[in-house]
Design a protein around this motif. Structure first.
Motif, PDB file in Angstrom:
ATOM      1  N   PRO A 189      -5.326 -35.398  12.249  1.00 45.35           N
ATOM      2  CA  PRO A 189      -6.669 -35.728  12.712  1.00 45.35           C
ATOM      3  C   PRO A 189      -6.945 -35.048  14.046  1.00 45.35           C
ATOM      4  N   VAL A 190      -8.109 -34.384  14.142  1.00 46.46           N
ATOM      5  CA  VAL A 190      -8.438 -33.731  15.412  1.00 46.46           C
ATOM      6  C   VAL A 190      -9.400 -34.569  16.239  1.00 46.46           C
ATOM      7  N   ASN A 191     -10.127 -35.456  15.580  1.00 48.57           N
ATOM      8  CA  ASN A 191     -11.082 -36.252  16.342  1.00 48.57           C
ATOM      9  C   ASN A 191     -11.229 -37.625  15.709  1.00 48.57           C
ATOM     10  N   ILE A 192     -11.883 -38.507  16.421  1.00 50.17           N
ATOM     11  CA  ILE A 192     -12.141 -39.848  15.928  1.00 50.17           C
ATOM     12  C   ILE A 192     -13.603 -40.172  16.194  1.00 50.17           C
ATOM     13  N   HIS A 193     -14.258 -40.709  15.170  1.00 53.28           N
ATOM     14  CA  HIS A 193     -15.585 -41.273  15.347  1.00 53.28           C
ATOM     15  C   HIS A 193     -15.504 -42.754  15.014  1.00 53.28           C
ATOM     16  N   ARG A 194     -16.384 -43.539  15.636  1.00 53.41           N
ATOM     17  CA  ARG A 194     -16.422 -44.950  15.323  1.00 53.41           C
ATOM     18  C   ARG A 194     -17.655 -45.222  14.462  1.00 53.41           C
ATOM     19  N   ALA A 195     -17.468 -46.028  13.402  1.00 51.74           N
ATOM     20  CA  ALA A 195     -18.578 -46.318  12.498  1.00 51.74           C
ATOM     21  C   ALA A 195     -19.298 -47.606  12.873  1.00 51.74           C
ATOM     22  N   ASN A 196     -18.545 -48.620  13.366  1.00 49.61           N
ATOM     23  CA  ASN A 196     -19.169 -49.934  13.574  1.00 49.61           C
ATOM     24  C   ASN A 196     -19.796 -50.057  14.966  1.00 49.61           C
ATOM     25  N   VAL A 197     -20.839 -49.284  15.188  1.00 47.36           N
ATOM     26  CA  VAL A 197     -21.529 -49.371  16.467  1.00 47.36           C
ATOM     27  C   VAL A 197     -22.964 -49.854  16.232  1.00 47.36           C
ATOM     28  N   LEU A 198     -23.354 -50.841  17.034  1.00 49.40           N
ATOM     29  CA  LEU A 198     -24.732 -51.315  17.015  1.00 49.40           C
ATOM     30  C   LEU A 198     -25.439 -50.684  18.199  1.00 49.40           C
ATOM     31  N   TRP A 199     -26.459 -49.882  17.928  1.00 48.66           N
ATOM     32  CA  TRP A 199     -27.248 -49.269  18.999  1.00 48.66           C
ATOM     33  C   TRP A 199     -28.481 -50.113  19.213  1.00 48.66           C
ATOM     34  N   LEU A 259     -34.860 -54.029  12.905  1.00 50.20           N
ATOM     35  CA  LEU A 259     -33.777 -53.114  12.548  1.00 50.20           C
ATOM     36  C   LEU A 259     -34.344 -51.810  11.991  1.00 50.20           C
ATOM     37  N   ALA A 260     -33.803 -50.686  12.466  1.00 45.10           N
ATOM     38  CA  ALA A 260     -34.179 -49.387  11.917  1.00 45.10           C
ATOM     39  C   ALA A 260     -33.105 -48.934  10.946  1.00 45.10           C
ATOM     40  N   LEU A 261     -33.545 -48.460   9.787  1.00 42.82           N
ATOM     41  CA  LEU A 261     -32.593 -48.055   8.750  1.00 42.82           C
ATOM     42  C   LEU A 261     -33.074 -46.754   8.116  1.00 42.82           C
ATOM     43  N   GLY A 262     -32.149 -45.969   7.610  1.00 44.15           N
ATOM     44  CA  GLY A 262     -32.495 -44.689   6.999  1.00 44.15           C
ATOM     45  C   GLY A 262     -32.149 -44.634   5.533  1.00 44.15           C
ATOM     46  N   GLU A 263     -31.948 -43.413   5.025  1.00 43.49           N
ATOM     47  CA  GLU A 263     -31.738 -43.173   3.598  1.00 43.49           C
ATOM     48  C   GLU A 263     -30.458 -43.831   3.071  1.00 43.49           C
ATOM     49  N   GLN A 264     -30.187 -43.608   1.782  1.00 40.11           N
ATOM     50  CA  GLN A 264     -29.184 -44.426   1.117  1.00 40.11           C
ATOM     51  C   GLN A 264     -27.795 -44.411   1.757  1.00 40.11           C
ATOM     52  N   TRP A 265     -27.293 -43.267   2.219  1.00 43.53           N
ATOM     53  CA  TRP A 265     -25.928 -43.297   2.747  1.00 43.53           C
ATOM     54  C   TRP A 265     -25.840 -44.140   4.006  1.00 43.53           C
ATOM     55  N   THR A 266     -26.938 -44.224   4.774  1.00 44.29           N
ATOM     56  CA  THR A 266     -26.886 -45.065   5.976  1.00 44.29           C
ATOM     57  C   THR A 266     -26.861 -46.543   5.581  1.00 44.29           C
ATOM     58  N   HIS A 296     -23.308 -47.230   4.942  1.00 44.24           N
ATOM     59  CA  HIS A 296     -22.696 -47.344   6.262  1.00 44.24           C
ATOM     60  C   HIS A 296     -22.911 -48.762   6.817  1.00 44.24           C
ATOM     61  N   LEU A 297     -24.126 -49.277   6.674  1.00 48.66           N
ATOM     62  CA  LEU A 297     -24.427 -50.635   7.129  1.00 48.66           C
ATOM     63  C   LEU A 297     -23.622 -51.659   6.326  1.00 48.66           C
ATOM     64  N   LEU A 298     -23.532 -51.427   5.009  1.00 48.80           N
ATOM     65  CA  LEU A 298     -22.789 -52.356   4.147  1.00 48.80           C
ATOM     66  C   LEU A 298     -21.344 -52.495   4.601  1.00 48.80           C
ATOM     67  N   PHE A 340     -32.788 -52.553  16.843  1.00 46.19           N
ATOM     68  CA  PHE A 340     -31.378 -52.262  16.534  1.00 46.19           C
ATOM     69  C   PHE A 340     -31.248 -51.161  15.492  1.00 46.19           C
ATOM     70  N   ASN A 341     -30.087 -50.515  15.523  1.00 47.73           N
ATOM     71  CA  ASN A 341     -29.721 -49.574  14.472  1.00 47.73           C
ATOM     72  C   ASN A 341     -28.204 -49.533  14.386  1.00 47.73           C
ATOM     73  N   VAL A 342     -27.676 -49.546  13.182  1.00 44.59           N
ATOM     74  CA  VAL A 342     -26.232 -49.410  13.013  1.00 44.59           C
ATOM     75  C   VAL A 342     -25.951 -47.983  12.571  1.00 44.59           C
ATOM     76  N   MET A 343     -25.166 -47.271  13.351  1.00 42.86           N
ATOM     77  CA  MET A 343     -24.846 -45.886  12.992  1.00 42.86           C
ATOM     78  C   MET A 343     -23.537 -45.508  13.668  1.00 42.86           C
ATOM     79  N   GLY A 344     -22.898 -44.488  13.144  1.00 43.18           N
ATOM     80  CA  GLY A 344     -21.665 -44.018  13.746  1.00 43.18           C
ATOM     81  C   GLY A 344     -21.912 -43.454  15.136  1.00 43.18           C
ATOM     82  N   ASP A 345     -20.859 -43.196  15.885  1.00 41.72           N
ATOM     83  CA  ASP A 345     -21.084 -42.861  17.286  1.00 41.72           C
ATOM     84  C   ASP A 345     -21.498 -41.411  17.526  1.00 41.72           C
TER      85      ASP A 345
END
Lengths: 295, 431
Positions: B151-161, B196-203, B206-208, B273-278
Motif C-alpha cells: 500500500p502506498v497511501n491510505i484514504h479514510r471512508a468514514n468521514v462526515l463533512w 444531507l447532501a448525497l450524490g449518484e449511486q456509488w456514493t 459509500h454511505l451504506l 452534512f455529507n458523507v464522503m471519503g477524505d
C-alpha cells in the motif's frame, strides 16, 4: 479469359476482408455463444458447461426485467418521436422554404455529434435541481412562465427513460428528416398535381398519396433507429452514469463483465442483444435484397 | 480456374505469414533489454494522482538510474477502463510487471484467486515494513498467511463533512452517534435546511457501508466479510432501517450529482452534512485554480468520524503488486521497494492528498485534515471499505451494487436483505 482474370482479381481483393469479417465477427460470435453457455466467473477462463442457465438466470433477474422495461420505453419514445418529428420537419422544408439549405444543415447537424457529447449537454439541460439551484430547461421554463413544465426529468422513476429518449430524439430526428425529404423529393410532382386536380386538399394529399409512397423510408428509419435504440449505452452513461433505475442491457453487460467478472452472464446478455437486433435487421435485409433483385 | 484460385489464396496466406514473421522480431526487441525497465500499470492519469505518481517516479529514478520506468496508465475514473484493459492483458498472458489496485479483496479475491500476483512476505521482512505499517492492516492485505500488495497511501471512508456556519446558526452540535445525528437532521430540516447532501449511486453505497459500520460496530462489520456475521440477522435489519432513515434526509436530485456536486452543496451552505471519503478534503481546501473550492479547513468546512464510528478508521488504499510471470521481476521489486519506502510515500502522498500507509511519515508535510487523519490512522481500529475494494471482491461488490440499486428504487428492506444474503452465498464466504 479477361473475364476470368477479373473474377480472380475481384475475389483476391475481397478475400482479406471476408477472412477478417469471418474471424472477427462470426468466429467471435461463436466464441461468445460458447462463453455464454459456460460457468466462467473471475479472471481465469472457465468453459465448464452450464447449459442455458445463464439465460434462465437473466430472465429471473429483477434487474434484467428493469432493463427490458427501460429499453422498451426508450425505444418507443425515441423511435416514434424521431420519426414523427423528422417527418414534420421534412414536410415543412418541402414547402419551398427560403434558405432551405441552411435549415437542412441546422437540423442535420446534431447527428454529427457523438452521443457522449449530446449526453453531457442534456445532462445539464435536464438538471432536476429545484429552488436556487435550478438550471437548464427548468430555469428556462420558469423564465417563460411555463412552470407546469418543470419536472425531475431522468430522475423520475417510471418515465426517466423517456426523458433520456428526448436527447436521442434531438440527435436523430434530423437524420429522419433527411430521409423523408429525399423520399418526398423522389415522388413525381405529377402525382400531387393529379390528386389536387381530383380535389384533394393538402392534408389528403399527404395522407393518401405521400405517406403510402414513403412507407419504405419509414421502414428504413424504423430499422436504423430501432437497432441504435436497442444498443444504447454511451448516451445513458453520459447523462445518468451507471444507475439501476436507468439501466439498459448494454450497461448491465459492461458492469457484469468488467466490474463483476461474470463473463458467462455478460456473454449471455451480449447474445440476447445480438438476437434482438437480428430480429429487427434480418427481415429488413431480406426485404432490401428482394427489392434490389427485382429491380 | 479453381486451381488457380486456390494457388492465389495459398499465396495470400503465405504472404500474410511472412508479414507476421517480419513483425515478430520487432516485437521481441523490447524485452531483449530485460532488467533495464519496469512497466507499471495504473489509472492515475490526471490531477493530483498523476502528479503524485510523477513525484514517486522521480524518487525511483533517483535510486535506480539504470532502470527505465514505463508508465502504462490508462485513463478512466476509479479504474473502470483500466481494469478491463488489465483483465485482457492478463488473459492473454502479457502482464505488466506491477499494477495498481485497491488493497484488499479487490486484489485478493480477484487477482490472487486467479493466480496472477505473487506473495511479498520476503520483501516485507527485508524492508522492515511489518514494523512501520499498522498491525490491523496486514490481515486485510493477506491471504493464507501471505502478504500480497504494497500500500502506498491510505484514504479514510468514514468521514462526515459538515458546514460549521450552518450547524452553529441552528444550534446543532456535531453528532457523535446515530441518534444524535437523526436529532440534528430533524432540527435542520425543521429550520428549512437540507440536512444531507448525497450524490449518484456509488456514493450511496459509500454511505451504506458507513451506516453498517456505525450500527454494527467494528467487529460485527468485519464479520460481514468473513462470514461470521449473518447478513440475515436482526442487527443488519436495524442497520438497513437506519440507512433508509438517513436516505430520507437527502436531496431528491441525488441521482444526478457527482460526489463533488454533493460536497459543494455543503461548502455553499445548501446542505449541512455529507458523507464522503477524505479525498473530499483536497476538493474543499485545494486552490480554486485547479477547480477546487479553496476553503479554510475548520472554518469553511468541518469534519468528524461518521456518527458512531469514532475510534474506527474505515480505510481504502491504493497499492502495487508483483505480477506472476512479470517480465522484469528484479526491476519490479525495485519499484515496490520505492512504493513502500518512507521517501517514496512522503513524495507521493502530500501531492495526491492522502496519508502514508506507513505510520512514520513526517506530519509537517501534510495539511490540517490529513494531520488529524495520520493521528487516527496510527491509533484507531482499522476496518476496510466495501465501495473501494477492501472487504469484498469485484463479483460480490457488483452483486451488492445491483441489490442496492433495486433497493433505492423500491425501499423494500426485506427484499434488499435477502438479496444481500444471496450475494454473500454466491460470491462471498457464506456457504
Amino acid at each position: 479469359m479477361s473475364k476470368d482474370k477479373d473474377r480472380i482479381l475481384n475475389i483476391l481483393l475481397v478475400s482479406p476482408s471476408i477472412l477478417a469479417v469471418f474471424i472477427f465477427v462470426y468466429a467471435f460470435i461463436g466464441w461468445s455463444v460458447r462463453v455464454s453457455l459456460s460457468k466462467w466467473k473471475g479472471l481465469t477462463a472457465d468453459y465448464t458447461w452450464n447449459g442455458i442457465n445463464n439465460y434462465l438466470d437473466l430472465f429471473r433477474d429483477q434487474r434484467f426485467q428493469v432493463d427490458i422495461r427501460n429499453t422498451l420505453i426508450f425505444t418507443g419514445v425515441f423511435v416514434i418521436g424521431s420519426i414523427v418529428l423528422g417527418f414534420i420537419l421534412a414536410v415543412m422544408l418541402d414547402q419551398g422554404l427560403k434558405g432551405e439549405g441552411f435549415f437542412r444543415s441546422l437540423f442535420l447537424f446534431p447527428m454529427a455529434i457523438s452521443f457522449i457529447v449530446t449526453g453531457v449537454v442534456w445532462r445539464w439541460l435536464m438538471n432536476p435541481a429545484t429552488g436556487a439551484r435550478t438550471s437548464g430547461l427548468n430555469l428556462l421554463f420558469s423564465y417563460l412562465g411555463l412552470d407546469f413544465l418543470e419536472n425531475a426529468w431522468h430522475t423520475t422513476p417510471t418515465w426517466g427513460m423517456a426523458a433520456i429518449a428526448l436527447a436521442a430524439i434531438w440527435q436523430m430526428s434530423g437524420y429522419t428528416m433527411a430521409l423523408y425529404l429525399a423520399g418526398l423529393r423522389a415522388i413525381p410532382v405529377e402525382l400531387r398535381e393529379a390528386a389536387q386536380i381530383d380535389g384533394a386538399n393538402e392534408l389528403q394529399v399527404y395522407r393518401y398519396i405521400m405517406l403510402p409512397l414513403l412507407s419504405p423510408v419509414t421502414l428504413s428509419a424504423l430499422i436504423i433507429l430501432g437497432h441504435i435504440s436497442l444498443k444504447v449505452f454511451d448516451l445513458i452513461i453520459a447523462i445518468a452514469g451507471k444507475q439501476y433505475a436507468l439501466d439498459v442491457p448494454a450497461i448491465y453487460m459492461w458492469q457484469v463483465t468488467f466490474d463483476g467478472l461474470f463473463y458467462g452472464k455478460g456473454a449471455a446478455i451480449g447474445i440476447l442483444l445480438l438476437i434482438s437486433v437480428a430480429v429487427l435487421i434480418i427481415p429488413y435485409i431480406r426485404f432490401t435484397l428482394r427489392t434490389e433483385t427485382e429491380q | 480456374m479453381n486451381k488457380k484460385l486456390f494457388a492465389l489464396l495459398s499465396l495470400l496466406a503465405i504472404a500474410s505469414f511472412v508479414i507476421a514473421a517480419c513483425g515478430a522480431p520487432a516485437a521481441t526487441e523490447a524485452p531483449a533489454a530485460a532488467g533495464d525497465q519496469v512497466e507499471v500499470f495504473s489509472w492515475w492519469t490526471g490531477g493530483g494522482e498523476a502528479a503524485g505518481l510523477d513525484a514517486m517516479i522521480a524518487v525511483f529514478n533517483g535510486a535506480n538510474p539504470d532502470i527505465e520506468f514505463v508508465n502504462s496508465a490508462v485513463a478512466g475514473g476509479a479504474g473502470t477502463n483500466a481494469r478491463a484493459v488489465l483483465a485482457t492483458r492478463l488473459q492473454s498472458g502479457e502482464p505488466p510487471d506491477s499494477w495498481q489496485g485497491h488493497a484488499g479483496q479487490e486484489l485478493i479475491g480477484t487477482y490472487v484467486a486467479g493466480g496472477q500476483i505473487q506473495p511479498l512476505n520476503d520483501l516485507y521482512e527485508a524492508e522492515g515494513w511489518l514494523e512501520v505499517m499498522p498491525e490491523t492492516l496486514i490481515p486485510l492485505i493477506s491471504s493464507d498467511g501471505n502478504i500480497y500488495s504494497v500500500p502506498v497511501n491510505i484514504h479514510r471512508a468514514n468521514v462526515l463533512w459538515y458546514n460549521p456556519a450552518l450547524l452553529e446558526a441552528n444550534g446543532v452540535e456535531v453528532p457523535t452517534n446515530m441518534d444524535e445525528w437523526f436529532a440534528a437532521m430533524d432540527t435542520l430540516e425543521a429550520a428549512g435546511v437540507q440536512p444531507l447532501a448525497l450524490g449518484e449511486q456509488w456514493t450511496k453505497m459509500h454511505l451504506l457501508e458507513t451506516v453498517l459500520l456505525s450500527t454494527l460496530g467494528a467487529d460485527a462489520y468485519n464479520g460481514l466479510w468473513d462470514g461470521t456475521t449473518d447478513w440475515g440477522s436482526a442487527e443488519v435489519t436495524t442497520a438497513l432501517e437506519n440507512y433508509v432513515k438517513v436516505l430520507g434526509y437527502a436531496n431528491e436530485d441525488s441521482a444526478s450529482l457527482s460526489w463533488q456536486d454533493a460536497s459543494k452543496l455543503v461548502a455553499n451552505g445548501d446542505a449541512a452534512f455529507n458523507v464522503m471519503g477524505d479525498w473530499a478534503d483536497g476538493y474543499f481546501s485545494g486552490d480554486t485554480a485547479g477547480n477546487n473550492l479553496g476553503l479554510t479547513p475548520g472554518e469553511g468546512y468541518g469534519w468528524a468520524p461518521v456518527p458512531g464510528t469514532a475510534g474506527v478508521f474505515q480505510f481504502l488504499s491504493d497499492s502495487f503488486v508483483l505480477a506472476v510471470g512479470a517480465p522484469h521481476p528484479d526491476a519490479a521489486t525495485a519499484w515496490l521497494k520505492v512504493a513502500g519506502s518512507k521517501e517514496g510515500q512522503e513524495a507521493f502522498n502530500p501531492v495526491k492528498g492522502s496519508i502514508c500507509a506507513r505510520t512514520d511519515c513526517d506530519t509537517s508535510l501534510f495539511g490540517a485534515y490529513l494531520q488529524t487523519a495520520m493521528e487516527d490512522w496510527s491509533k484507531d481500529t482499522v476496518v476496510g471499505s466495501l465501495t473501494h475494494g477492501v472487504v469484498a471482491n469485484d463479483s460480490w461488490k457488483t452483486e451488492i451494487d445491483t441489490a442496492l440499486g433495486a433497493f433505492i428504487a423500491d425501499s423494500n428492506i426485506e427484499t434488499f436483505q435477502s438479496a444481500l444474503v444471496a450475494a454473500c452465498t454466491s460470491s462471498g464466504p457464506c456457504k
